[in-house]
Design a protein around this motif. Structure first.
Motif, PDB file in Angstrom:
ATOM      1  N   ILE A 193       0.778  -1.428  -0.012  1.00 20.24           N
ATOM      2  CA  ILE A 193      -0.029   0.140  -0.085  1.00 20.24           C
ATOM      3  C   ILE A 193       0.620   1.306  -0.030  1.00 20.24           C
ATOM      4  O   ILE A 193       0.454   2.380  -0.401  1.00 20.24           O
ATOM      5  N   PHE A 194       1.964   1.227   0.508  1.00 22.24           N
ATOM      6  CA  PHE A 194       3.049   2.423   0.334  1.00 22.24           C
ATOM      7  C   PHE A 194       3.751   2.653  -0.742  1.00 22.24           C
ATOM      8  O   PHE A 194       4.381   3.594  -1.180  1.00 22.24           O
ATOM      9  N   ASP A 195       3.459   1.554  -1.717  1.00 21.40           N
ATOM     10  CA  ASP A 195       4.432   1.556  -2.970  1.00 21.40           C
ATOM     11  C   ASP A 195       3.716   2.867  -3.914  1.00 21.40           C
ATOM     12  O   ASP A 195       2.528   2.864  -3.865  1.00 21.40           O
ATOM     13  N   PRO A 196       4.712   3.352  -4.777  1.00 22.46           N
ATOM     14  CA  PRO A 196       4.108   4.580  -5.759  1.00 22.46           C
ATOM     15  C   PRO A 196       3.247   3.839  -6.688  1.00 22.46           C
ATOM     16  O   PRO A 196       3.606   2.573  -7.188  1.00 22.46           O
ATOM     17  N   PHE A 197       2.055   4.186  -6.956  1.00 21.36           N
ATOM     18  CA  PHE A 197       1.224   3.748  -8.097  1.00 21.36           C
ATOM     19  C   PHE A 197       0.213   2.372  -7.821  1.00 21.36           C
ATOM     20  O   PHE A 197      -0.268   1.971  -8.517  1.00 21.36           O
ATOM     21  N   PHE A 198       0.474   1.898  -6.527  1.00 20.71           N
ATOM     22  CA  PHE A 198      -0.261   1.006  -5.900  1.00 20.71           C
ATOM     23  C   PHE A 198      -1.580   1.606  -5.651  1.00 20.71           C
ATOM     24  O   PHE A 198      -1.378   2.353  -4.704  1.00 20.71           O
ATOM     25  N   SER A 199      -2.874   0.978  -5.821  1.00 22.40           N
ATOM     26  CA  SER A 199      -4.163   1.457  -5.386  1.00 22.40           C
ATOM     27  C   SER A 199      -5.115   0.201  -5.224  1.00 22.40           C
ATOM     28  O   SER A 199      -4.973  -0.625  -6.111  1.00 22.40           O
ATOM     29  N   THR A 200      -5.921   0.298  -4.501  1.00 21.42           N
ATOM     30  CA  THR A 200      -6.846  -0.592  -3.866  1.00 21.42           C
ATOM     31  C   THR A 200      -8.203  -0.028  -4.756  1.00 21.42           C
ATOM     32  O   THR A 200      -9.288  -0.440  -4.656  1.00 21.42           O
ATOM     33  N   SER A 234       2.753  10.169   1.426  1.00 20.61           N
ATOM     34  CA  SER A 234       2.445  10.149   3.113  1.00 20.61           C
ATOM     35  C   SER A 234       3.658   9.585   3.682  1.00 20.61           C
ATOM     36  O   SER A 234       4.284  10.263   4.609  1.00 20.61           O
ATOM     37  N   TYR A 235       3.906   8.147   3.143  1.00 17.04           N
ATOM     38  CA  TYR A 235       4.986   7.646   3.761  1.00 17.04           C
ATOM     39  C   TYR A 235       6.263   8.240   3.578  1.00 17.04           C
ATOM     40  O   TYR A 235       7.046   8.145   4.872  1.00 17.04           O
ATOM     41  N   SER A 236       6.597   8.843   2.459  1.00 17.01           N
ATOM     42  CA  SER A 236       7.618   9.583   2.306  1.00 17.01           C
ATOM     43  C   SER A 236       7.942  11.145   3.165  1.00 17.01           C
ATOM     44  O   SER A 236       8.826  11.211   3.783  1.00 17.01           O
ATOM     45  N   ILE A 237       6.709  11.639   3.386  1.00 17.92           N
ATOM     46  CA  ILE A 237       6.595  12.543   4.255  1.00 17.92           C
ATOM     47  C   ILE A 237       7.130  12.139   5.622  1.00 17.92           C
ATOM     48  O   ILE A 237       7.759  12.944   6.422  1.00 17.92           O
ATOM     49  N   ILE A 238       6.381  11.255   6.065  1.00 20.39           N
ATOM     50  CA  ILE A 238       6.609  10.763   7.451  1.00 20.39           C
ATOM     51  C   ILE A 238       8.187  10.294   7.862  1.00 20.39           C
ATOM     52  O   ILE A 238       8.930  10.405   8.747  1.00 20.39           O
ATOM     53  N   LYS A 239       8.444   9.513   6.612  1.00 23.60           N
ATOM     54  CA  LYS A 239       9.982   9.314   6.973  1.00 23.60           C
ATOM     55  C   LYS A 239      10.878  10.541   6.861  1.00 23.60           C
ATOM     56  O   LYS A 239      11.833  10.302   7.514  1.00 23.60           O
TER      57      LYS A 239
END
Length: 182
Positions: A123-130, A143-148
Protein backbone atom coordinates in the motif's frame (compact mmCIF):
# COMPACT_ATOMS: atom_id res chain seq x y z
CA UNK A 1 -12.07 18.05 -19.77
CA UNK A 2 -12.47 16.20 -16.47
CA UNK A 3 -10.13 13.43 -17.57
CA UNK A 4 -7.58 15.97 -18.79
CA UNK A 5 -7.73 17.70 -15.41
CA UNK A 6 -7.35 14.34 -13.64
CA UNK A 7 -4.30 13.51 -15.77
CA UNK A 8 -2.85 16.96 -15.08
CA UNK A 9 -3.25 16.27 -11.36
CA UNK A 10 -1.50 12.91 -11.67
CA UNK A 11 1.39 14.45 -13.58
CA UNK A 12 1.68 17.24 -10.99
CA UNK A 13 1.69 14.65 -8.19
CA UNK A 14 4.47 12.79 -10.02
CA UNK A 15 6.49 15.97 -10.32
CA UNK A 16 5.91 16.78 -6.65
CA UNK A 17 6.85 13.22 -5.72
CA UNK A 18 10.07 13.29 -7.73
CA UNK A 19 11.14 16.70 -6.39
CA UNK A 20 10.35 16.77 -2.68
CA UNK A 21 10.33 20.27 -1.26
CA UNK A 22 12.46 21.25 1.71
CA UNK A 23 10.37 20.89 4.83
CA UNK A 24 9.83 23.83 7.17
CA UNK A 25 10.32 22.15 10.54
CA UNK A 26 9.07 23.90 13.68
CA UNK A 27 8.07 22.93 17.17
CA UNK A 28 4.37 22.08 17.22
CA UNK A 29 1.62 20.59 19.34
CA UNK A 30 0.08 17.57 17.59
CA UNK A 31 -3.47 18.01 18.90
CA UNK A 32 -3.54 21.58 17.55
CA UNK A 33 -2.44 20.34 14.10
CA UNK A 34 -5.22 17.73 14.16
CA UNK A 35 -7.87 20.29 15.12
CA UNK A 36 -6.73 22.62 12.30
CA UNK A 37 -6.85 19.70 9.86
CA UNK A 38 -10.37 18.72 10.93
CA UNK A 39 -11.55 22.25 10.16
CA UNK A 40 -10.21 21.81 6.62
CA UNK A 41 -12.06 18.50 6.07
CA UNK A 42 -15.21 19.34 8.03
CA UNK A 43 -17.40 19.75 4.94
CA UNK A 44 -16.10 16.53 3.38
CA UNK A 45 -17.01 14.65 6.57
CA UNK A 46 -20.41 16.34 6.81
CA UNK A 47 -21.37 15.67 3.16
CA UNK A 48 -20.30 12.03 3.53
CA UNK A 49 -22.32 11.66 6.78
CA UNK A 50 -19.28 10.39 8.65
CA UNK A 51 -19.16 10.67 12.44
CA UNK A 52 -15.88 11.80 13.97
CA UNK A 53 -14.66 10.46 17.29
CA UNK A 54 -11.69 12.25 18.87
CA UNK A 55 -9.56 10.89 21.70
CA UNK A 56 -6.72 13.41 21.97
CA UNK A 57 -4.45 12.92 24.98
CA UNK A 58 -3.79 16.26 26.61
CA UNK A 59 -0.36 17.41 27.73
CA UNK A 60 1.60 15.58 25.06
CA UNK A 61 5.16 16.75 24.48
CA UNK A 62 5.70 18.87 21.39
CA UNK A 63 7.06 17.46 18.14
CA UNK A 64 9.38 19.01 15.54
CA UNK A 65 7.45 18.94 12.24
CA UNK A 66 6.47 20.73 9.08
CA UNK A 67 2.81 21.36 10.01
CA UNK A 68 1.70 21.71 6.38
CA UNK A 69 3.24 18.37 5.43
CA UNK A 70 1.71 16.60 8.43
CA UNK A 71 -1.66 18.17 7.57
CA UNK A 72 -1.21 16.83 4.01
CA UNK A 73 -0.69 13.33 5.44
CA UNK A 74 -3.70 13.63 7.75
CA UNK A 75 -5.94 14.95 4.96
CA UNK A 76 -4.88 12.04 2.75
CA UNK A 77 -5.58 9.47 5.49
CA UNK A 78 -8.93 11.07 6.32
CA UNK A 79 -9.92 11.25 2.62
CA UNK A 80 -9.03 7.59 2.15
CA UNK A 81 -11.04 6.71 5.26
CA UNK A 82 -14.09 8.61 3.99
CA UNK A 83 -13.87 6.85 0.62
CA UNK A 84 -13.68 3.47 2.36
CA UNK A 85 -16.82 4.04 4.44
CA UNK A 86 -20.53 4.20 3.80
CA UNK A 87 -22.60 7.07 5.20
CA UNK A 88 -22.89 6.62 8.94
CA UNK A 89 -19.34 5.31 9.24
CA UNK A 90 -17.04 6.45 12.01
CA UNK A 91 -13.68 8.16 11.67
CA UNK A 92 -11.61 7.98 14.83
CA UNK A 93 -8.54 10.09 15.52
CA UNK A 94 -6.51 9.62 18.65
CA UNK A 95 -3.19 10.74 20.06
CA UNK A 96 -1.03 9.31 22.80
CA UNK A 97 2.52 9.17 24.00
CA UNK A 98 4.47 6.15 22.72
CA UNK A 99 5.40 3.42 25.17
CA UNK A 100 9.03 4.54 25.38
CA UNK A 101 7.98 8.23 25.65
CA UNK A 102 10.28 8.99 22.67
CA UNK A 103 7.47 9.58 20.19
CA UNK A 104 3.90 10.82 19.88
CA UNK A 105 1.43 8.51 18.11
CA UNK A 106 -1.45 9.76 15.94
CA UNK A 107 -3.96 7.10 14.93
CA UNK A 108 -6.51 7.60 12.15
CA UNK A 109 -9.05 4.80 11.97
CA UNK A 110 -12.19 4.03 10.01
CA UNK A 111 -15.06 1.56 10.07
CA UNK A 112 -14.75 0.97 6.33
CA UNK A 113 -14.36 -2.12 4.21
CA UNK A 114 -10.74 -2.76 5.25
CA UNK A 115 -7.76 -3.68 3.11
CA UNK A 116 -7.28 -7.30 2.05
CA UNK A 117 -4.18 -8.82 3.71
CA UNK A 118 -2.54 -9.56 0.35
CA UNK A 119 -2.55 -5.82 -0.47
CA UNK A 120 -1.06 -4.59 2.84
CA UNK A 121 2.62 -5.13 1.90
CA UNK A 122 2.19 -2.87 -1.16
CA UNK A 123 0.00 0.00 0.00
CA UNK A 124 2.92 2.42 0.44
CA UNK A 125 4.35 1.61 -3.02
CA UNK A 126 4.05 4.37 -5.65
CA UNK A 127 1.18 3.74 -8.11
CA UNK A 128 -0.32 0.92 -6.03
CA UNK A 129 -4.02 1.51 -5.45
CA UNK A 130 -6.90 -0.55 -4.12
CA UNK A 131 -9.31 1.92 -5.78
CA UNK A 132 -8.87 0.73 -9.36
CA UNK A 133 -8.92 3.56 -11.91
CA UNK A 134 -10.21 5.98 -9.26
CA UNK A 135 -6.86 6.15 -7.48
CA UNK A 136 -3.45 7.24 -8.77
CA UNK A 137 -1.67 5.27 -6.06
CA UNK A 138 0.39 8.23 -4.89
CA UNK A 139 -1.37 9.40 -1.72
CA UNK A 140 -0.08 6.77 0.70
CA UNK A 141 3.32 6.70 -1.00
CA UNK A 142 3.67 10.47 -0.59
CA UNK A 143 2.41 10.25 2.99
CA UNK A 144 4.95 7.53 3.79
CA UNK A 145 7.72 9.65 2.27
CA UNK A 146 6.68 12.71 4.30
CA UNK A 147 6.64 10.75 7.57
CA UNK A 148 10.04 9.17 6.80
CA UNK A 149 11.38 12.68 6.08
CA UNK A 150 10.22 13.53 9.62
CA UNK A 151 12.22 10.54 10.90
CA UNK A 152 8.93 8.94 11.89
CA UNK A 153 6.98 5.79 11.08
CA UNK A 154 3.70 5.17 9.27
CA UNK A 155 2.08 1.81 10.01
CA UNK A 156 -1.23 0.19 9.13
CA UNK A 157 -3.57 -2.37 10.69
CA UNK A 158 -6.59 -3.54 8.76
CA UNK A 159 -9.28 -6.16 8.86
CA UNK A 160 -11.61 -6.76 5.93
CA UNK A 161 -15.17 -5.81 6.83
CA UNK A 162 -14.09 -4.10 10.08
CA UNK A 163 -11.88 -1.16 9.10
CA UNK A 164 -8.37 0.24 8.88
CA UNK A 165 -6.17 2.20 11.27
CA UNK A 166 -3.04 4.10 10.30
CA UNK A 167 -0.53 4.97 13.02
CA UNK A 168 1.88 7.89 12.64
CA UNK A 169 4.83 8.01 15.03
CA UNK A 170 6.61 11.35 15.36
CA UNK A 171 9.65 11.90 17.57
CA UNK A 172 9.26 14.03 20.69
CA UNK A 173 10.84 17.48 20.37
CA UNK A 174 13.85 17.74 22.64
CA UNK A 175 15.40 20.99 21.39
CA UNK A 176 18.22 19.15 19.62
CA UNK A 177 16.44 19.18 16.23
CA UNK A 178 17.03 22.91 15.64
CA UNK A 179 20.78 22.44 16.00
CA UNK A 180 20.66 19.45 13.66
CA UNK A 181 18.73 21.44 11.04
CA UNK A 182 21.31 24.23 11.03
Amino acid sequence: LQETERIRGIVQDLLDFSKPKKADFREAEVNSVIRKTLKLVHNMLHVSAIETKLDLQEGLPHVFIDENKIQEVLINLISNAIQAMSPGGELSISTRLGEDKEYVVIEVGDTGKGIPPEFLPNIFDPFFSTKGIEGAGLGLSLSYSIIKNHKGNLKVRSEVGVGTTFSIELGVHNGKEKRDER
